[in-house]
Design a protein around this motif. Structure first.
Motif: not given
Length: 255
Positions: A138-142, A107-109, A65-69, A96-104
């Motif tokens: 699942x999007x971030x996983x092999x 984000x984890x990937x 959410x806060x894009x901390x590295x 809920x916050x992810x739902x409002x984000x473009x990279x919902x």
């Protein structure tokens, strides 16, 4: 590049977090630098490796959410080659916050991308649901591993799980594959156990690991001491089982 594996089943109580913690520790014990990523708001993987959630400044919530590295909050555990991205209850509101984000969905990937090459394996503990946090994993996983309890309701929801995986492959991660199915809470004395195994072979032909994780009081006790089973009771049956599972995964063969 490290291999990223989600441990996922939308059903609760199937040994998902137990498998995450103990598989990650077993891979670390075999010399593989392993990162355990906790994106379950319950944070049981975090406490399961001895990290106190009350003193965590930043968690996986902050990388989503806060894009901390992610590299800034990777935490070394006291166990060999095992590192953690911890979770706190802050994650409960992340969907809920992810739902409002473009990279919902990604984000984890994106968060893990800068550190993937730093590890041999990244193991993600997903929530027991089909929400945005699990979709991010699942999007971030092999690959993904499905823990399956050897009990009557084990097969409930498997078709929905497979449908979710197909959707993720189609729209978000075309490379996602099923790594395997791991039987948990195994009891060879029960006739039902073999029935579950036979059914799973229909759903997932040639995908079930030969290693099965037995029911064990010691395995249930270990998290309360913040220790993986291979350190808490290293000569126990589940300790040997998780080491053997790690060997299966490293070899790429189910034997």
């Amino acid at each position: 590049m490290g291999k990223t594996i989600s441990i996922f089943n939308q059903k609760g109580g199937v040994g998902k977090t137990t498998t995450c913690v103990n598989l990650a520790a077993a891979l670390g014990d075999k010399g593989k630098k392993t990162l355990l990523v906790d994106i379950d708001p319950q944070g049981n993987s975090t406490s399961g490796v001895g990290i106190d959630k009350a003193v965590i400044a930043n968690s996986t919530y902050d990388i989503l959410i806060n894009k901390v590295p992610a590299g800034d909050i990777v935490t070394a555990t006291e166990f060999k080659n095992l590192y953690l991205l911890p979770a706190t209850m802050n994650l409960a509101g992340a969907e809920l916050e992810l739902a409002e984000m473009e990279d919902r969905y990604t984000s984890l990937k994106k968060a893990l991308a800068p550190i993937v090459a730093d590890f041999d394996y990244i193991i993600i503990d997903c929530p027991p649901s089909l929400g945005l946090l699990s979709l991010n994993a699942l999007t971030a996983s092999d690959t993904l591993i499905v823990p399956l309890q050897c009990e009557y309701y084990a097969l409930e929801g498997l078709s929905q799980l497979l449908s979710t995986v197909r959707t993720v492959k189609q729209f978000y991660n075309e490379h996602l594959e099923l790594e395997g199915v791991i039987y948990t809470m195994y009891d060879s004395r029960l006739k039902l156990t073999q029935q579950v195994i036979d059914e799973v072979n229909k759903y997932f032909p040639n995908k079930a690991y030969k290693t099965m994780i037995p029911r064990s009081v010691k395995l249930a006790e270990a998290p309360s001491f913040g220790m993986p089973i291979i350190y808490y009771e290293k000569y126990s049956k589940p300790s040997f089982a998780y080491k053997k599972l790690a060997a299966e995964i490293l070899s790429g063969q189910k034997y």
